[in-house]
Motif scaffolding. Sequence first.
Motif, PDB file in Angstrom:
ATOM      1  N   MET A 257      -4.854 -23.705   8.254  1.00 38.79           N
ATOM      2  CA  MET A 257      -3.655 -23.167   8.458  1.00 38.79           C
ATOM      3  C   MET A 257      -2.920 -24.328   9.030  1.00 38.79           C
ATOM      4  SD  MET A 257      -2.322 -20.286  11.394  1.00 38.79           S
ATOM      5  CE  MET A 257      -3.012 -21.266  12.858  1.00 38.79           C
ATOM      6  N   ASP A 258      -1.722 -24.522   8.422  1.00 41.49           N
ATOM      7  CA  ASP A 258      -0.746 -25.833   8.864  1.00 41.49           C
ATOM      8  C   ASP A 258       0.138 -24.973   9.859  1.00 41.49           C
ATOM      9  OD1 ASP A 258      -2.145 -27.269   7.238  1.00 41.49           O
ATOM     10  OD2 ASP A 258      -0.410 -27.840   6.127  1.00 41.49           O
ATOM     11  N   ILE A 259       0.608 -25.700  11.110  1.00 40.12           N
ATOM     12  CA  ILE A 259       1.528 -25.136  11.976  1.00 40.12           C
ATOM     13  C   ILE A 259       2.615 -26.183  12.287  1.00 40.12           C
ATOM     14  CG2 ILE A 259      -0.419 -23.637  12.968  1.00 40.12           C
ATOM     15  CD1 ILE A 259      -0.259 -25.648  15.553  1.00 40.12           C
ATOM     16  N   LEU A 260       3.568 -25.701  12.639  1.00 41.41           N
ATOM     17  CA  LEU A 260       4.612 -26.296  13.104  1.00 41.41           C
ATOM     18  C   LEU A 260       4.809 -25.985  14.650  1.00 41.41           C
ATOM     19  CD1 LEU A 260       7.300 -28.184  12.697  1.00 41.41           C
ATOM     20  CD2 LEU A 260       8.666 -26.155  11.961  1.00 41.41           C
ATOM     21  N   ILE A 261       5.145 -26.890  15.493  1.00 45.75           N
ATOM     22  CA  ILE A 261       5.159 -26.776  16.876  1.00 45.75           C
ATOM     23  C   ILE A 261       5.971 -27.911  17.599  1.00 45.75           C
ATOM     24  CG2 ILE A 261       2.785 -27.968  17.667  1.00 45.75           C
ATOM     25  CD1 ILE A 261       2.471 -25.178  19.021  1.00 45.75           C
ATOM     26  N   HIS A 262       6.327 -27.673  18.852  1.00 46.10           N
ATOM     27  CA  HIS A 262       6.947 -28.712  19.702  1.00 46.10           C
ATOM     28  C   HIS A 262       5.870 -29.354  20.278  1.00 46.10           C
ATOM     29  CE1 HIS A 262      10.662 -25.929  18.903  1.00 46.10           C
ATOM     30  NE2 HIS A 262      11.116 -27.094  18.924  1.00 46.10           N
ATOM     31  N   PRO A 263       6.078 -30.931  20.644  1.00 48.69           N
ATOM     32  CA  PRO A 263       5.303 -31.543  21.715  1.00 48.69           C
ATOM     33  C   PRO A 263       6.123 -31.104  23.241  1.00 48.69           C
ATOM     34  CG  PRO A 263       6.873 -32.968  20.498  1.00 48.69           C
ATOM     35  CD  PRO A 263       7.061 -31.541  19.719  1.00 48.69           C
ATOM     36  N   THR A 264       5.257 -30.559  23.809  1.00 51.71           N
ATOM     37  CA  THR A 264       5.745 -30.441  25.230  1.00 51.71           C
ATOM     38  C   THR A 264       4.950 -30.995  26.379  1.00 51.71           C
ATOM     39  OG1 THR A 264       4.279 -28.227  25.230  1.00 51.71           O
ATOM     40  CG2 THR A 264       6.315 -28.129  24.562  1.00 51.71           C
ATOM     41  N   TYR A 265       5.575 -30.888  27.444  1.00 51.72           N
ATOM     42  CA  TYR A 265       4.900 -31.530  28.815  1.00 51.72           C
ATOM     43  C   TYR A 265       3.640 -30.689  29.122  1.00 51.72           C
ATOM     44  CZ  TYR A 265       4.754 -33.461  33.452  1.00 51.72           C
ATOM     45  OH  TYR A 265       4.124 -34.146  34.763  1.00 51.72           O
ATOM     46  N   PHE A 266       2.486 -31.510  29.102  1.00 46.84           N
ATOM     47  CA  PHE A 266       1.401 -30.521  29.517  1.00 46.84           C
ATOM     48  C   PHE A 266       1.186 -29.300  28.869  1.00 46.84           C
ATOM     49  CE2 PHE A 266       0.866 -34.068  32.957  1.00 46.84           C
ATOM     50  CZ  PHE A 266      -0.479 -34.811  32.402  1.00 46.84           C
ATOM     51  N   PRO A 267       0.965 -29.174  27.560  1.00 43.72           N
ATOM     52  CA  PRO A 267       1.369 -27.737  27.001  1.00 43.72           C
ATOM     53  C   PRO A 267       0.717 -26.759  27.403  1.00 43.72           C
ATOM     54  CG  PRO A 267       1.193 -29.477  25.387  1.00 43.72           C
ATOM     55  CD  PRO A 267       0.595 -30.277  26.664  1.00 43.72           C
ATOM     56  N   SER A 268       1.350 -25.366  27.285  1.00 45.64           N
ATOM     57  CA  SER A 268       0.701 -24.258  27.779  1.00 45.64           C
ATOM     58  C   SER A 268      -0.773 -24.198  27.010  1.00 45.64           C
ATOM     59  CB  SER A 268       1.504 -23.082  27.728  1.00 45.64           C
ATOM     60  OG  SER A 268       1.767 -22.956  26.159  1.00 45.64           O
ATOM     61  N   VAL A 269      -1.425 -23.214  27.652  1.00 44.27           N
ATOM     62  CA  VAL A 269      -2.616 -22.950  26.846  1.00 44.27           C
ATOM     63  C   VAL A 269      -2.551 -22.169  25.577  1.00 44.27           C
ATOM     64  CG1 VAL A 269      -4.741 -21.070  27.070  1.00 44.27           C
ATOM     65  CG2 VAL A 269      -4.095 -22.128  29.177  1.00 44.27           C
ATOM     66  N   SER A 270      -1.365 -21.619  25.287  1.00 45.84           N
ATOM     67  CA  SER A 270      -1.083 -20.899  23.996  1.00 45.84           C
ATOM     68  C   SER A 270      -0.671 -21.886  23.086  1.00 45.84           C
ATOM     69  CB  SER A 270       0.323 -19.815  24.078  1.00 45.84           C
ATOM     70  OG  SER A 270       1.354 -20.482  24.482  1.00 45.84           O
ATOM     71  N   HIS A 271      -0.182 -23.004  23.348  1.00 49.26           N
ATOM     72  CA  HIS A 271       0.166 -24.181  22.457  1.00 49.26           C
ATOM     73  C   HIS A 271      -1.239 -24.709  22.041  1.00 49.26           C
ATOM     74  CE1 HIS A 271       4.305 -24.420  23.279  1.00 49.26           C
ATOM     75  NE2 HIS A 271       4.640 -25.472  22.612  1.00 49.26           N
ATOM     76  N   PHE A 272      -2.127 -24.813  23.074  1.00 43.53           N
ATOM     77  CA  PHE A 272      -3.307 -25.557  22.564  1.00 43.53           C
ATOM     78  C   PHE A 272      -4.116 -24.390  21.817  1.00 43.53           C
ATOM     79  CE2 PHE A 272      -2.749 -29.183  25.089  1.00 43.53           C
ATOM     80  CZ  PHE A 272      -3.521 -30.144  24.393  1.00 43.53           C
ATOM     81  N   VAL A 273      -4.242 -23.084  22.039  1.00 44.39           N
ATOM     82  CA  VAL A 273      -4.738 -22.403  21.019  1.00 44.39           C
ATOM     83  C   VAL A 273      -4.476 -22.499  19.635  1.00 44.39           C
ATOM     84  CG1 VAL A 273      -5.315 -19.869  20.670  1.00 44.39           C
ATOM     85  CG2 VAL A 273      -5.443 -20.704  23.057  1.00 44.39           C
ATOM     86  N   ALA A 274      -3.181 -22.505  19.605  1.00 48.16           N
ATOM     87  CA  ALA A 274      -2.577 -22.851  18.176  1.00 48.16           C
ATOM     88  C   ALA A 274      -2.842 -24.054  17.557  1.00 48.16           C
ATOM     89  CB  ALA A 274      -0.721 -22.629  18.442  1.00 48.16           C
ATOM     90  N   MET A 275      -2.843 -25.152  18.393  1.00 53.00           N
ATOM     91  CA  MET A 275      -3.390 -26.429  17.801  1.00 53.00           C
ATOM     92  C   MET A 275      -4.750 -26.536  17.595  1.00 53.00           C
ATOM     93  SD  MET A 275      -0.886 -29.186  19.756  1.00 53.00           S
ATOM     94  CE  MET A 275      -1.298 -28.947  21.516  1.00 53.00           C
ATOM     95  N   VAL A 276      -5.458 -26.088  18.422  1.00 49.60           N
ATOM     96  CA  VAL A 276      -7.032 -26.011  18.154  1.00 49.60           C
ATOM     97  C   VAL A 276      -7.337 -25.464  16.652  1.00 49.60           C
ATOM     98  CG1 VAL A 276      -9.308 -25.076  19.042  1.00 49.60           C
ATOM     99  CG2 VAL A 276      -7.672 -26.559  20.536  1.00 49.60           C
ATOM    100  N   LYS A 277      -6.703 -24.212  16.540  1.00 48.03           N
ATOM    101  CA  LYS A 277      -7.067 -23.408  15.410  1.00 48.03           C
ATOM    102  C   LYS A 277      -6.371 -23.866  14.137  1.00 48.03           C
ATOM    103  CE  LYS A 277      -8.114 -19.136  17.808  1.00 48.03           C
ATOM    104  NZ  LYS A 277      -9.206 -18.709  17.225  1.00 48.03           N
ATOM    105  N   ALA A 278      -5.650 -25.005  14.094  1.00 42.29           N
ATOM    106  CA  ALA A 278      -4.879 -25.467  13.153  1.00 42.29           C
ATOM    107  C   ALA A 278      -5.644 -26.394  12.102  1.00 42.29           C
ATOM    108  CB  ALA A 278      -3.444 -25.846  13.503  1.00 42.29           C
TER     109      ALA A 278
END
Length: 206
Positions: free
Chosen positions: A1-22
């Motif tokens: 899965m390819d994802i589109l996401i923002h780079p954020t300041y010390f990202p939230s857990v949800s951001h990292f869940v999305a990135m880890v699974k991509a």
Amino acid sequence: MDILIHPTYFPSVSHFVAMVKADNVVFEMEDNFQKQTYRNRTYIYAANGKLLLNVPVSFTQKNRQKYREVKIFNEENWQSNHWKSLLSAYSTSPFFEFYRDDLEPIFKKSFSSLIDLNFETIHVICECLQLELNTEKTFSFEKKVTNKTDFRHLVKAKGTDVKPFEPYTQVFSEKHGYINNLSILDLLFNEGPNTLNYLQAQHLDL
């Protein structure tokens, strides 16, 4: 899965869940900056509950400004204040001292660009997790995305409800209970080397 996401300041857990699974993480570089989003803020768990850490920026709503062009307002002593808040909140957590030397330099290094700061926080967290992400950056803005899963909505600090993740032990949970979807720092300081396993086990509703 390819994802589109923002780079954020010390990202939230949800951001990292999305990135880890991509399979591939594409960072949005071409959108306009908006206030009150995770672009320049993160939340940690302090003694009195949920605490906002905000990076001050030089920005006026009158003129639309690209996120990648936003400058940090370094007249404020925000880095020192953020580090003091982390010390106060997590000095008794199981893994703060383990990661301290990796993270402290971010709060002493000079940054002028918000997006450069945010990429640095993501880079350092990935090093702590020994996580290698396949990443790209956008070169044009697409309102509707067809070939990637669009997680850009996760950048909203308000109005985006994330399904509760599996609770983990937090420093002040006996006082205030479990607080969902804080900064990745909260998970890292409390779970340490288990952080990556935790992220991989979570499910993120689209």
